[in-house]
Design an enzyme around this catalytic site. Sequence first.
Site, PDB file in Angstrom:
ATOM      1  N   GLU A  60      -3.100  -5.185  -7.313  1.00 30.38           N
ATOM      2  CA  GLU A  60      -3.200  -4.066  -8.358  1.00 30.38           C
ATOM      3  C   GLU A  60      -2.008  -4.066  -9.413  1.00 30.38           C
ATOM      4  OE1 GLU A  60      -5.985  -0.679  -6.377  1.00 30.38           O
ATOM      5  OE2 GLU A  60      -3.814  -0.955  -5.617  1.00 30.38           O
TER       6      GLU A  60
HETATM    7  C1  ACM Z   1      -5.019  -2.521  -1.758  1.00 29.90           C
HETATM    8  O1  ACM Z   1      -5.898  -1.829  -1.104  1.00 29.90           O
HETATM    9  N1  ACM Z   1      -4.729  -2.364  -2.956  1.00 29.90           N
HETATM   10  C2  ACM Z   1      -4.576  -3.618  -0.990  1.00 29.90           C
END
Ligand code: ACM
Length: 547
Positions: free
Chosen positions: A353
């Site tokens: 992310e």
């Molecule tokens: C995640 O759940 N961002 C690894």
Amino acid sequence: MRQHRTFPRFRLLGSLLLVVAAGAAGLGAAPGGAAPGGAPPGGTAASAPRPLGDIVPAPASVRPGGDPYTLTPRTRIHVDDGAREARRVAAYLADVLRPSTGYALPVVDDDAGPGGIRLRLTGREAALGEEGYRLESGRRGVTLTARTPAGLFHGVQTLRQQLPASIEEDTRRRGPWQVAGGTITDTPRYGYRGAMLDVSRHFFTVGQVKRYIDQMALYKINKLHLHLSDDQGWRIAIDSWPRLATHGGSTQVGGGPGGYYTKAQYKDIVAYAASRHLEVVPEIDMPGHTNAALASYAELNCDGVAPPLYTGTEVGFSSLCVAKEITYDFVDDVVREIAALTPGRYLHIGGDEAHSTSHEDYVAFMDRAQATVATYGKTVIGWHQLTGANPARGALVQYWGLDRTSDAEKARVARAAQNGTRLILSPADRLYLDMKYTKDTPIGLSWAGYVEVRRSYDWDPGAYLPGVPDSAVAGVEAPLWTETVSSSAHIDLMAFPRLLGAAELGWSPAASHDWEAYRLRLAGQGPRMEALGIDFHRSPQVPWRTA
Ligand code: ACM
């Protein structure tokens, strides 16, 4: 992608609902069915021992037969002469068995005579591998044989589960303490069988982490992944950058006081995990999920301005400054200090992310961060977004996609696997322990859907991702993110019983995978979890039995 709402008064509400849910549980326990061997499951009758193999995770091979063994006040635990590590496993076993039996159970270094409980380390028996064991039970005694202390330790968990659930009580109970007769020969399907605890969104004390470690060990989990840093908190002391912990660790989701582990406390966790044959995998998430670090040191920010601490639950808004050289000094210092504290092979560098980092910057950053991990002698683990950069040779990639993840993204992961990158599978809509079971689960998130016990268990890691052969799968891991999880009671509710399914996916042979059989064995774990004080989710999919 994890997109979270905020939950202002969620924790209080969650705790209240948890009490209500716990009160209602147990009322609707349905009758059990047949267990392996056709005997009543769970050793419900006081006179009949639990059928051999009626445990979680299912053993690779079970040959029931012969008389059961019965522990008595005279039982001794024998270990091979001079095998110090076997002696430690024996001492652990004695600690488990003494309170409920009230027996002395002395640990003795001898080979004198048959009978009693015997722990044997042997260099032969290559087929038992690094973690396998054999348990032989009969009228005169129980013998555990393994090539390694880890194998003996896993055998001890099997022995423990073959005994009545009341063996787990911490005060004296009535026996008989019987182990069914026969032989179990058992080795794991995968070497990596993990559980992750996010200690950043909410901080958990050393005692809380140890409690979870003890619970994991019962089910033969061998990796504890600690998510030590995120936007909301930095949880490990770093001498060369002290404000990471003292400032970056000073709060958490919802604005509570947070906390961090001193180096001594982290080492204590590592040593405790090692005593349960678990390897700690520390994670410092980079280049995103770094607000706590950016808030602690203005110079880590591209504009030189430290943002405020963050106590919400959004993701994807923070990034280390890829263009600044000081960023790499920071990475070097942090990786060096954590590597020095960590005897395990792995260092997890996150990489998920990174929505505020350009693709070009992401690739450049991950190249350098991976090289730093190698410099300090560790093997990289990264979330599967790392396959969009250049996974280092030998790196492991942790897949956290879900059914609706695009074919292109799955194909990218598969290509990496075909090029030699091994995978840890943590599909969010199967193994994320923070997902609600149903819409009524009082805490948890639901962006990956509701994940009831069957959905969590009923898939095959070796045939899960198109184009990824079983040989490319290093194992499985069940992550517990803690945006809504702030107590051990919350951990119990979200991890149990799904963690047992993850443990079985990691340990048991693919050929033994069967939901109908699993749900009955799982039902037999209800009284054991109760005896251990684990307030688990009483899923209606499982015919729970009461003690
Ligand atoms: C995640 O759940 N961002 C690894």
